[in-house]
Design a protein around this motif. Structure first.
Motif, PDB file in Angstrom:
ATOM      1  N   LEU A   1       0.837  -1.203   0.000  1.00 44.13           N
ATOM      2  CA  LEU A   1       0.000   0.000   0.000  1.00 44.13           C
ATOM      3  C   LEU A   1       0.875   1.257   0.000  1.00 44.13           C
ATOM      4  CD1 LEU A   1      -3.093   0.285   0.066  1.00 44.13           C
ATOM      5  CD2 LEU A   1      -2.927   0.526   2.548  1.00 44.13           C
ATOM      6  N   LYS A   2       1.944   1.255   0.788  1.00 43.75           N
ATOM      7  CA  LYS A   2       2.868   2.395   0.803  1.00 43.75           C
ATOM      8  C   LYS A   2       3.540   2.561  -0.557  1.00 43.75           C
ATOM      9  CE  LYS A   2       5.294   1.174   4.453  1.00 43.75           C
ATOM     10  NZ  LYS A   2       6.225   1.181   5.600  1.00 43.75           N
ATOM     11  N   ASP A   3       3.863   1.442  -1.195  1.00 42.90           N
ATOM     12  CA  ASP A   3       4.488   1.434  -2.516  1.00 42.90           C
ATOM     13  C   ASP A   3       3.573   2.092  -3.558  1.00 42.90           C
ATOM     14  OD1 ASP A   3       4.580  -0.263  -5.232  1.00 42.90           O
ATOM     15  OD2 ASP A   3       6.606  -0.275  -4.389  1.00 42.90           O
TER      16      ASP A   3
ATOM     17  N   GLU B   1      -6.672  10.055  -2.650  1.00 39.81           N
ATOM     18  CA  GLU B   1      -7.597  10.269  -1.527  1.00 39.81           C
ATOM     19  C   GLU B   1      -8.151   8.935  -1.024  1.00 39.81           C
ATOM     20  OE1 GLU B   1     -10.584  13.041  -2.895  1.00 39.81           O
ATOM     21  OE2 GLU B   1      -9.075  14.590  -3.271  1.00 39.81           O
ATOM     22  N   ARG B   2      -8.465   8.046  -1.955  1.00 39.31           N
ATOM     23  CA  ARG B   2      -8.975   6.724  -1.588  1.00 39.31           C
ATOM     24  C   ARG B   2      -7.922   5.932  -0.806  1.00 39.31           C
ATOM     25  NH1 ARG B   2     -10.613   4.933  -6.830  1.00 39.31           N
ATOM     26  NH2 ARG B   2     -12.188   6.548  -6.778  1.00 39.31           N
ATOM     27  N   LEU B   3      -6.658   6.033  -1.233  1.00 43.25           N
ATOM     28  CA  LEU B   3      -5.581   5.354  -0.513  1.00 43.25           C
ATOM     29  C   LEU B   3      -5.464   5.873   0.923  1.00 43.25           C
ATOM     30  CD1 LEU B   3      -2.823   5.094  -3.257  1.00 43.25           C
ATOM     31  CD2 LEU B   3      -4.020   3.189  -2.158  1.00 43.25           C
ATOM     32  N   VAL B   4      -5.563   7.188   1.097  1.00 48.39           N
ATOM     33  CA  VAL B   4      -5.512   7.767   2.444  1.00 48.39           C
ATOM     34  C   VAL B   4      -6.662   7.210   3.281  1.00 48.39           C
ATOM     35  CG1 VAL B   4      -5.718   9.925   3.760  1.00 48.39           C
ATOM     36  CG2 VAL B   4      -4.248   9.829   1.730  1.00 48.39           C
TER      37      VAL B   4
ATOM     38  N   ILE C   1      -8.029   4.308   2.896  1.00 51.40           N
ATOM     39  CA  ILE C   1      -7.693   2.912   3.194  1.00 51.40           C
ATOM     40  C   ILE C   1      -6.722   2.843   4.374  1.00 51.40           C
ATOM     41  CG2 ILE C   1      -6.470   0.872   2.317  1.00 51.40           C
ATOM     42  CD1 ILE C   1      -7.790   1.582  -0.456  1.00 51.40           C
ATOM     43  N   PHE C   2      -5.707   3.715   4.371  1.00 50.62           N
ATOM     44  CA  PHE C   2      -4.782   3.742   5.508  1.00 50.62           C
ATOM     45  C   PHE C   2      -5.548   3.983   6.808  1.00 50.62           C
ATOM     46  CE2 PHE C   2      -1.459   4.866   2.273  1.00 50.62           C
ATOM     47  CZ  PHE C   2      -0.537   3.876   2.585  1.00 50.62           C
ATOM     48  N   GLU C   3      -6.510   4.892   6.770  1.00 52.88           N
ATOM     49  CA  GLU C   3      -7.321   5.172   7.965  1.00 52.88           C
ATOM     50  C   GLU C   3      -8.119   3.942   8.379  1.00 52.88           C
ATOM     51  OE1 GLU C   3      -9.683   8.614   6.978  1.00 52.88           O
ATOM     52  OE2 GLU C   3      -7.933   9.938   6.959  1.00 52.88           O
TER      53      GLU C   3
ATOM     54  N   ARG D   1       1.654   6.547   4.680  1.00 58.65           N
ATOM     55  CA  ARG D   1       3.043   6.784   4.311  1.00 58.65           C
ATOM     56  C   ARG D   1       3.296   6.302   2.895  1.00 58.65           C
ATOM     57  NH1 ARG D   1       5.048   5.292   9.897  1.00 58.65           N
ATOM     58  NH2 ARG D   1       5.029   7.310  10.939  1.00 58.65           N
ATOM     59  N   THR D   2       4.495   6.631   2.420  1.00 60.58           N
ATOM     60  CA  THR D   2       4.924   6.146   1.111  1.00 60.58           C
ATOM     61  C   THR D   2       6.226   5.383   1.284  1.00 60.58           C
ATOM     62  OG1 THR D   2       6.193   8.138   0.599  1.00 60.58           O
ATOM     63  CG2 THR D   2       3.895   8.102  -0.117  1.00 60.58           C
TER      64      THR D   2
END
Length: 167
Positions: free
Chosen positions: A19-21, A61-64, A66-68, A75-76
Protein backbone atom coordinates in the motif's frame (compact mmCIF):
# COMPACT_ATOMS: atom_id res chain seq x y z
CA UNK A 1 25.87 -17.99 19.57
CA UNK A 2 22.79 -18.68 17.46
CA UNK A 3 21.19 -15.75 15.67
CA UNK A 4 17.85 -14.72 17.04
CA UNK A 5 14.97 -15.45 14.69
CA UNK A 6 13.38 -12.42 13.09
CA UNK A 7 9.76 -11.79 13.88
CA UNK A 8 7.56 -13.51 11.39
CA UNK A 9 6.17 -11.15 8.76
CA UNK A 10 2.48 -11.51 7.93
CA UNK A 11 0.19 -10.87 4.99
CA UNK A 12 -0.95 -7.74 6.87
CA UNK A 13 2.66 -6.50 6.86
CA UNK A 14 2.98 -7.24 3.14
CA UNK A 15 -0.34 -5.52 2.47
CA UNK A 16 0.78 -2.36 4.30
CA UNK A 17 4.18 -2.29 2.57
CA UNK A 18 2.54 -2.69 -0.85
CA UNK A 19 0.00 0.00 0.00
CA UNK A 20 2.87 2.39 0.80
CA UNK A 21 4.49 1.43 -2.52
CA UNK A 22 1.38 2.23 -4.61
CA UNK A 23 0.82 5.44 -2.61
CA UNK A 24 4.30 6.60 -3.66
CA UNK A 25 3.65 5.47 -7.23
CA UNK A 26 0.38 7.40 -7.48
CA UNK A 27 2.07 10.58 -6.26
CA UNK A 28 4.80 10.18 -8.89
CA UNK A 29 2.21 9.57 -11.58
CA UNK A 30 0.26 12.64 -10.48
CA UNK A 31 3.40 14.72 -11.06
CA UNK A 32 4.20 13.13 -14.43
CA UNK A 33 0.74 13.32 -16.06
CA UNK A 34 0.66 17.12 -16.63
CA UNK A 35 4.08 16.92 -18.33
CA UNK A 36 2.86 14.10 -20.53
CA UNK A 37 -0.32 16.02 -21.38
CA UNK A 38 1.72 19.07 -22.32
CA UNK A 39 4.05 17.00 -24.53
CA UNK A 40 1.22 15.16 -26.33
CA UNK A 41 0.42 16.27 -29.86
CA UNK A 42 -2.92 14.44 -30.05
CA UNK A 43 -5.78 16.33 -28.43
CA UNK A 44 -7.46 13.02 -27.51
CA UNK A 45 -4.30 11.76 -25.81
CA UNK A 46 -3.90 15.07 -23.98
CA UNK A 47 -7.48 14.83 -22.72
CA UNK A 48 -6.93 11.22 -21.62
CA UNK A 49 -3.88 12.27 -19.58
CA UNK A 50 -5.77 15.20 -18.03
CA UNK A 51 -8.75 13.00 -17.15
CA UNK A 52 -6.49 10.39 -15.60
CA UNK A 53 -4.72 13.11 -13.61
CA UNK A 54 -8.06 14.02 -12.02
CA UNK A 55 -8.78 10.34 -11.37
CA UNK A 56 -5.35 9.91 -9.80
CA UNK A 57 -6.10 12.66 -7.29
CA UNK A 58 -9.21 10.71 -6.26
CA UNK A 59 -7.20 7.49 -6.10
CA UNK A 60 -4.71 9.09 -3.72
CA UNK A 61 -7.60 10.27 -1.53
CA UNK A 62 -8.98 6.72 -1.59
CA UNK A 63 -5.58 5.35 -0.51
CA UNK A 64 -5.51 7.77 2.44
CA UNK A 65 -8.98 6.51 3.37
CA UNK A 66 -7.69 2.91 3.19
CA UNK A 67 -4.78 3.74 5.51
CA UNK A 68 -7.32 5.17 7.96
CA UNK A 69 -9.52 2.06 7.70
CA UNK A 70 -6.59 -0.23 8.56
CA UNK A 71 -5.40 2.08 11.34
CA UNK A 72 -1.99 2.81 9.84
CA UNK A 73 -0.30 6.11 8.91
CA UNK A 74 -0.60 7.13 5.25
CA UNK A 75 3.04 6.78 4.31
CA UNK A 76 4.92 6.15 1.11
CA UNK A 77 7.77 3.81 0.24
CA UNK A 78 9.96 4.44 -2.79
CA UNK A 79 8.71 2.45 -5.75
CA UNK A 80 11.68 1.84 -8.03
CA UNK A 81 9.45 0.27 -10.69
CA UNK A 82 7.41 3.44 -11.20
CA UNK A 83 10.51 5.64 -10.97
CA UNK A 84 11.97 3.62 -13.84
CA UNK A 85 8.80 3.85 -15.94
CA UNK A 86 8.55 7.61 -15.33
CA UNK A 87 12.23 8.03 -16.27
CA UNK A 88 11.63 6.11 -19.50
CA UNK A 89 8.75 8.50 -20.23
CA UNK A 90 11.06 11.49 -19.76
CA UNK A 91 13.55 9.95 -22.17
CA UNK A 92 10.83 9.41 -24.78
CA UNK A 93 9.72 13.05 -24.42
CA UNK A 94 13.30 14.23 -24.96
CA UNK A 95 14.35 11.78 -27.67
CA UNK A 96 11.16 11.97 -29.75
CA UNK A 97 10.22 15.64 -29.27
CA UNK A 98 8.72 16.93 -32.53
CA UNK A 99 8.51 13.40 -33.96
CA UNK A 100 5.41 11.72 -35.36
CA UNK A 101 6.20 8.83 -32.99
CA UNK A 102 6.14 10.96 -29.80
CA UNK A 103 2.49 10.28 -28.97
CA UNK A 104 2.95 6.53 -29.54
CA UNK A 105 5.86 6.58 -27.10
CA UNK A 106 3.93 8.61 -24.53
CA UNK A 107 0.98 6.27 -24.83
CA UNK A 108 3.18 3.18 -24.46
CA UNK A 109 4.72 4.65 -21.32
CA UNK A 110 1.30 5.46 -19.92
CA UNK A 111 0.18 1.89 -20.54
CA UNK A 112 3.26 0.55 -18.75
CA UNK A 113 2.17 2.59 -15.74
CA UNK A 114 -1.43 1.36 -16.05
CA UNK A 115 -0.34 -2.27 -16.22
CA UNK A 116 1.80 -1.82 -13.10
CA UNK A 117 -1.13 -0.21 -11.29
CA UNK A 118 -3.57 -2.90 -12.44
CA UNK A 119 -1.19 -5.55 -11.11
CA UNK A 120 -0.75 -3.81 -7.75
CA UNK A 121 -4.42 -2.96 -7.20
CA UNK A 122 -5.52 -6.45 -8.20
CA UNK A 123 -3.10 -7.98 -5.71
CA UNK A 124 -4.05 -5.54 -2.94
CA UNK A 125 -7.76 -6.20 -3.51
CA UNK A 126 -7.20 -9.96 -3.26
CA UNK A 127 -5.14 -9.59 -0.09
CA UNK A 128 -7.71 -7.22 1.46
CA UNK A 129 -10.40 -9.84 0.82
CA UNK A 130 -8.20 -12.56 2.31
CA UNK A 131 -7.66 -10.39 5.39
CA UNK A 132 -11.41 -9.80 5.79
CA UNK A 133 -11.16 -6.11 4.90
CA UNK A 134 -14.33 -5.92 2.82
CA UNK A 135 -14.60 -2.11 2.77
CA UNK A 136 -10.95 -1.80 1.79
CA UNK A 137 -11.35 -4.40 -0.97
CA UNK A 138 -14.30 -2.41 -2.38
CA UNK A 139 -12.25 0.81 -2.44
CA UNK A 140 -9.35 -0.98 -4.11
CA UNK A 141 -11.74 -2.49 -6.67
CA UNK A 142 -13.05 0.97 -7.54
CA UNK A 143 -9.51 2.11 -8.32
CA UNK A 144 -8.75 -1.13 -10.16
CA UNK A 145 -11.77 -0.59 -12.43
CA UNK A 146 -10.66 3.01 -13.15
CA UNK A 147 -7.18 1.80 -14.07
CA UNK A 148 -8.60 -0.86 -16.40
CA UNK A 149 -10.88 1.73 -18.02
CA UNK A 150 -7.92 4.05 -18.62
CA UNK A 151 -5.90 1.18 -20.10
CA UNK A 152 -8.78 0.32 -22.44
CA UNK A 153 -9.08 3.97 -23.53
CA UNK A 154 -5.35 4.15 -24.24
CA UNK A 155 -5.56 0.93 -26.27
CA UNK A 156 -8.41 2.39 -28.33
CA UNK A 157 -6.47 5.60 -28.96
CA UNK A 158 -3.43 3.60 -30.03
CA UNK A 159 -5.41 1.46 -32.47
CA UNK A 160 -7.60 4.24 -33.88
CA UNK A 161 -5.03 6.92 -34.54
CA UNK A 162 -1.83 7.24 -32.52
CA UNK A 163 0.07 4.23 -33.85
CA UNK A 164 -1.14 4.84 -37.40
CA UNK A 165 0.19 8.40 -37.27
CA UNK A 166 3.53 7.18 -35.90
CA UNK A 167 3.89 4.64 -38.71
Amino acid sequence: MAARPKTQKTLEDLFYETLKDIHFAEKQILRALPKMAKAADSEDLRKAFETHRDETEGQIERLVQIFELIGKPARTKTCDAVLGIVEEGKEVMEDFEGSEALDAGLLAGAQAVEHYEISRYGTLKTWASQLGLRDVAELLDKTLQEEKKTDDLLSQLAKQAINRKAA
